[in-house]
Design a protein around this motif. Structure first.
Motif, short mmCIF file in Angstrom:
data_model
loop_
_atom_site.label_atom_id
_atom_site.label_comp_id
_atom_site.label_asym_id
_atom_site.label_seq_id
_atom_site.Cartn_x
_atom_site.Cartn_y
_atom_site.Cartn_z
N LEU A 93 28.90 43.12 30.41
CA LEU A 93 28.03 42.65 31.48
C LEU A 93 28.74 41.65 32.38
CD1 LEU A 93 24.65 42.25 29.54
CD2 LEU A 93 25.19 43.96 31.28
N MET A 94 29.51 40.76 31.78
CA MET A 94 30.26 39.79 32.58
C MET A 94 31.31 40.49 33.43
SD MET A 94 29.18 36.69 32.31
CE MET A 94 30.57 35.64 32.74
N ASP A 95 31.99 41.47 32.87
CA ASP A 95 32.99 42.21 33.64
C ASP A 95 32.34 42.91 34.84
OD1 ASP A 95 34.95 41.40 31.91
OD2 ASP A 95 35.05 43.29 30.79
N ASP A 96 31.18 43.54 34.58
CA ASP A 96 30.46 44.20 35.67
C ASP A 96 30.04 43.20 36.74
OD1 ASP A 96 30.72 46.61 34.43
OD2 ASP A 96 28.70 46.65 33.59
N PHE A 97 29.58 42.03 36.30
CA PHE A 97 29.16 41.00 37.24
C PHE A 97 30.33 40.53 38.10
CE2 PHE A 97 28.47 36.52 38.34
CZ PHE A 97 27.27 36.61 39.02
N ARG A 98 31.46 40.29 37.47
CA ARG A 98 32.64 39.87 38.22
C ARG A 98 33.03 40.91 39.27
NH1 ARG A 98 36.35 36.11 35.66
NH2 ARG A 98 35.51 35.26 33.71
N GLN A 99 32.99 42.17 38.85
CA GLN A 99 33.37 43.24 39.78
C GLN A 99 32.40 43.34 40.95
OE1 GLN A 99 33.81 47.03 37.85
NE2 GLN A 99 34.40 48.09 39.71
N GLN A 100 31.11 43.27 40.65
CA GLN A 100 30.11 43.37 41.71
C GLN A 100 30.21 42.21 42.70
OE1 GLN A 100 26.40 43.60 39.61
NE2 GLN A 100 26.86 45.59 38.71
N GLN A 101 30.50 41.02 42.16
CA GLN A 101 30.58 39.83 43.01
C GLN A 101 31.99 39.58 43.55
OE1 GLN A 101 27.74 38.04 43.82
NE2 GLN A 101 26.86 39.84 42.81
N ILE A 103 34.70 38.64 42.03
CA ILE A 103 35.25 37.39 41.49
C ILE A 103 36.54 37.73 40.77
CG2 ILE A 103 34.87 35.51 39.87
CD1 ILE A 103 31.85 35.86 40.42
N SER A 104 37.63 37.16 41.21
CA SER A 104 38.95 37.57 40.71
C SER A 104 39.52 36.65 39.63
CB SER A 104 39.95 37.64 41.87
OG SER A 104 40.02 36.38 42.54
N SER A 105 38.92 35.45 39.41
CA SER A 105 39.51 34.53 38.44
C SER A 105 38.41 33.72 37.75
CB SER A 105 40.48 33.57 39.12
OG SER A 105 39.78 32.71 40.01
N ASP A 106 38.77 33.14 36.59
CA ASP A 106 37.84 32.27 35.87
C ASP A 106 37.51 31.04 36.71
OD1 ASP A 106 37.80 33.99 33.75
OD2 ASP A 106 39.24 32.86 32.53
N GLU A 107 38.49 30.54 37.42
CA GLU A 107 38.26 29.36 38.24
C GLU A 107 37.22 29.62 39.32
OE1 GLU A 107 41.19 30.62 37.48
OE2 GLU A 107 41.95 29.08 36.10
N GLU A 108 37.32 30.79 39.92
CA GLU A 108 36.36 31.14 40.97
C GLU A 108 34.95 31.28 40.39
OE1 GLU A 108 35.72 34.63 44.38
OE2 GLU A 108 37.55 34.56 43.15
N LEU A 109 34.86 31.88 39.19
CA LEU A 109 33.56 32.02 38.54
C LEU A 109 32.99 30.65 38.19
CD1 LEU A 109 31.31 33.68 37.20
CD2 LEU A 109 32.75 33.77 35.13
N ASP A 110 33.80 29.77 37.61
CA ASP A 110 33.33 28.44 37.22
C ASP A 110 32.86 27.65 38.44
OD1 ASP A 110 33.84 28.95 34.58
OD2 ASP A 110 35.84 28.04 34.60
#
Length: 333
Positions: A93-101, A103-110
């Motif tokens: 689910l997190m991988d899908d979320f990153r792809q949809q949004q 988001i290319s890095s942990d820093e960007e997500l945080d």
């Protein structure tokens, strides 16, 4: 999607805060804040979609079923935990979320989560609460529903009118109204108009000059009309005319009319092939509803569910309340 998560009516990250309990569902609880946030979220949606008496009815239905729906969601989540590898589910689910949004890095997500006052754990839990109930519905119910070609054919035969475009008629009219004794005079006028038409006078010209109906401003145009939308006397006369032909004067009981048929469209029925997928979905939905209701009722019977006395009044509709409909749970997809 993140914006949607932020307004979802499940509140996370509050485990350390002692607050009022609305209901206990096995090892989980529904808190007052979760219940109120769910209520506010749904009400905001209703106010956008409805008004007046319809809004009142929707609000009543929501109040009667919302708590049962929240309980059903928790039961579905627990069912998911007994079937799936939750670590793999979270990662997926997190991988899908990153792809949809994108988001290319942990820093960007945080950074994004910090701006919204959320943690990764909060986001993971929200994603699971969005996705897992539907996954359980798919796993335990939908994947076991089959639809045969015979069922599709039988459904098509029984609902053929749903796939039919009825024939239509378009015409123009010259209308001369009369009352009582004035009928004879109106007929004489109509016969004079008929002679002019036969002599080659343009129909539209005579509409503008002589017609007394509201259709005059539109050139006497009526239609396209379906069966039953035309006076029987006019329909009978029109049936004998081809496009471009003009009728004799027709007495409708209130007026003398002359009509010209402009166009006809035939009855058209969509083929089974054209509506095959829609019928397949309709049959699956018909089969899904009772199976879902039975499945949810079983979860409620097997679960340990306790609603605090103060909130019993919100449990009007539930799978186990006699004479009420089962909670809706996640919609089928």
């Amino acid at each position: 999607m993140l914006a949607a998560l932020l307004v979802l009516p499940w509140t996370l990250g509050r485990a350390a805060i002692v607050e009022e309990i609305v209901a206990k569902v096995n090892n989980r609880i529904i808190t007052k804040s979760e219940f109120e946030e769910r209520s506010q979220y749904i009400l905001s949606q209703l106010y956008r979609q409805y008004s007046g008496a319809e809004l009142d009815q929707q609000m009543k239905t929501t109040e009667e079923s919302m708590l049962a729906n929240m309980i059903t969601e928790l039961l579905l989540l627990e069912r998911a935990e007994s079937l799936f590898d939750m670590d793999k589910v979270r990662k997926s689910l997190m991988d899908d979320f990153r792809q949809q949004q994108k988001i290319s890095s942990d820093e960007e997500l945080d950074k994004l989560l910090k701006a919204q006052n959320m943690t990764r754990k909060d986001l993971e839990e929200q994603l699971m609460r969005m996705a897992l109930p539907q996954e359980i519905v798919n796993y335990d119910i939908k994947r076991r529903i089959s639809v045969s070609e015979r069922e599709i054919q039988d459904y098509y035969n029984a609902h053929i009118k749903d796939y039919e475009t009825p024939p239509t008629l378009t015409l123009r009219e010259i209308v001369l109204f009369y009352e009582g004794p004035a009928r004879a005079e109106a007929m004489v006028r109509a016969q004079g108009i008929e002679r002019e038409l036969k002599a080659g006078t343009d129909f539209l010209e005579l509409v503008q000059r002589d017609s007394e109906a509201g259709t005059r401003e539109g050139g006497g145009l009526l239609g396209p009309l379906k069966e039953g939308e035309l006076l029987p006397e006019l329909a009978q006369a029109a049936a004998a005319l081809d496009p471009g032909q003009v009728s004799e004067p027709i007495d409708t009981g209130q007026a003398i009319e002359i009509i010209r048929v402009e166009a006809r469209t035939p009855r058209v029925v969509k083929s089974l092939q054209e509506v095959h997928d829609a019928i397949y979905d309709a049959i699956r939905q018909d089969k899904f509803k009772p199976r879902f209701e039975k499945f949810v009722k079983g979860l409620w019977k097997e679960g340990e569910i306790e609603v605090m006395p103060k909130y019993q009044r919100y449990l009007v509709v539930s799978p186990l309340n006699p004479g009420t409909a089962p909670a809706s749970g996640p919609p089928p997809s």
